[in-house]
Design an enzyme around this catalytic site. Sequence first.
Site, PDB file in Angstrom:
ATOM      1  N   TRP A 136       0.710  -1.191  -0.024  1.00 35.15           N
ATOM      2  CA  TRP A 136       0.073   0.013  -0.032  1.00 35.15           C
ATOM      3  C   TRP A 136       0.821   1.521  -0.045  1.00 35.15           C
ATOM      4  CZ3 TRP A 136       1.956   1.651   4.598  1.00 35.15           C
ATOM      5  CH2 TRP A 136       2.230   0.901   5.408  1.00 35.15           C
ATOM      6  N   GLU A 153      10.076  -8.995  -3.169  1.00 36.56           N
ATOM      7  CA  GLU A 153      10.761  -7.563  -2.670  1.00 36.56           C
ATOM      8  C   GLU A 153       9.926  -7.318  -1.349  1.00 36.56           C
ATOM      9  OE1 GLU A 153      13.081  -5.986  -4.285  1.00 36.56           O
ATOM     10  OE2 GLU A 153      12.998  -6.938  -6.191  1.00 36.56           O
ATOM     11  N   CYS A 196      10.155   1.247   1.444  1.00 39.74           N
ATOM     12  CA  CYS A 196      11.002   0.156   2.048  1.00 39.74           C
ATOM     13  C   CYS A 196      12.586   0.299   2.089  1.00 39.74           C
ATOM     14  CB  CYS A 196      10.764  -0.946   1.036  1.00 39.74           C
ATOM     15  SG  CYS A 196      11.081  -0.645  -0.692  1.00 39.74           S
TER      16      CYS A 196
END
Length: 498
Positions: A138, A234, A268
């Site tokens: 998200w 990932e 990330c």
Amino acid sequence: MTTIDVDNPATGAIVGSVPVLGASELQTLVARARAAQPGWAALAFEERARIMLRAQRWMLDNAERVLATVISETGKTYEDAQLTDLGYAVTALGFWAANARRYLADERVRPGINPAVLGRRMVVRHVPHGVVGVIGPWNFPIVNGFGDCVPALMAGNAVILKPSEVTPLSSLLMAEMLTECGLPADLFSVATGDGGTGAALVEQVDCVMFTGSTRTGRVVARAAAERLIPCYLELGGNDPMIVCADADIERAANAAAYWSMNNAGQVCISVERAYVESPVYEEFVRRVTERVAALRQGPPDGPGSVDLGAVIFPPQLEIVDAQVRDAVARGARVLTGGHARQDGGRFYEPTVLVDVDHTMEIMREETFGPVLPIMRVESLEQGVALANDSPYGLQASVWTRDLARGEQTARRLQAGAVCVNDAQVNYSALNLPMGGWKSSGIGTRHGAGGIRKYCRTQSLLVTRFGLRRELFMFPYTRGRTRLLRRLYELLYGRGRRL
Ligand code: NDP
């Protein structure tokens, strides 16, 4: 059919509602995709590229609508949405349109002086898998979902995208865009729904590209292993920044504040922990704290309105807060921020922590929020050891004026991508592979590997003419067996390599 409401995390307003697709709806989508894919794969790269370039133009022409959609379901700032979701997509559409052919063209392989294959024509081909399932998180609804669909499509696959249930609207807009830009029917579908929809997708596609948490990544990998389909992951990170005593402290502090707080820390590859050499520690902490304390946070209202947006996923607010509380209980000091704010929307104050160590969850786990813990180190060696003391290995950065030392240090860090005097921007270098080590993933996106992974490899060996009876063929005779040995001696006896 069950539906999911989509809310704006910055205001709490409901902005949409999407159906939850189950296994039978997915079966229909996959069957249609499978039927449409061979025709798509048969097109020339240029024809596929034409549609991607139209989509690139469409995104720029419809930029305000794209940004409004992303912002409505993420509560992120206009600037974060523009730089990442819009900026990445227009770059990626152009990049893969221009480079897919180069990465996927047949490759001629030379046989060398190998007597077994001398004179043969050898070719490596890249053949699309068929139907690729892309599952996204998200935090960047376009980058980490749709962004991975572009190379999969350019490779000649049909794609079914399962966006996070929290942010499905941007993916639906991308489907509308591709249809308007002339993509033939059924080649790209969006499977809205929850975790069950994602699990059902993995059960039916020929290849999975998953971006999300390490926890779910393991579940997806197990399901893909059971079906023996390729699966690229990932996953999460806990990215270290090492600041050497000779670094440009002004630049390092600005970068630390920006790359830890952009997208409200929900990146990330954001800077999640900083290790700073003792001589510059105080100055670095002072500068970072000044910058972070000055950030404006709240519901975005167009360009330049706020610096930090909302926390997108409701449970994330508790995760971030629990990590900060755990750190404080173990002796950390909050220099700015440190609280959740729920005034209409979901926010976590931009936070700087010091007096941290590796007994604290905040230094060992992914935080995925606007929090930067800074730790003093007595040497570069200690910084490297602490940076590598992590189950994750997604990204890292080293800050120094001595570029040779910076690069040597980068080579010692256990991460799939390392920057010297920068962070995160490597993600925009689409010809540079990026992917995680350790618990941060398997495989890479971008570069040749970022599109070849959507293909099976086929090698062709074509013999135009050959001896009817070669040295190693039946019948075995002493004479020919000795001759072959002599040939090996002759070819390789002096350490000659193929
Ligand atoms: P999750 O792992 O919770 O979810 C990711 C996706 O998987 C969602 O679409 C989710 O659906 C779906 N899903 C959930 N269960 C299953 C299942 N059993 N099978 C298949 N799919 C399933 O991650 P988040 O959405 O919370 O994203 C945040 C994480 O993503 C962070 O850890 C972050 O580091 C990572 N990330 C990694 C990046 C990278 O490039 N390495 C880039 C961006 C984020 P639903 O949401 O509907 O439950």
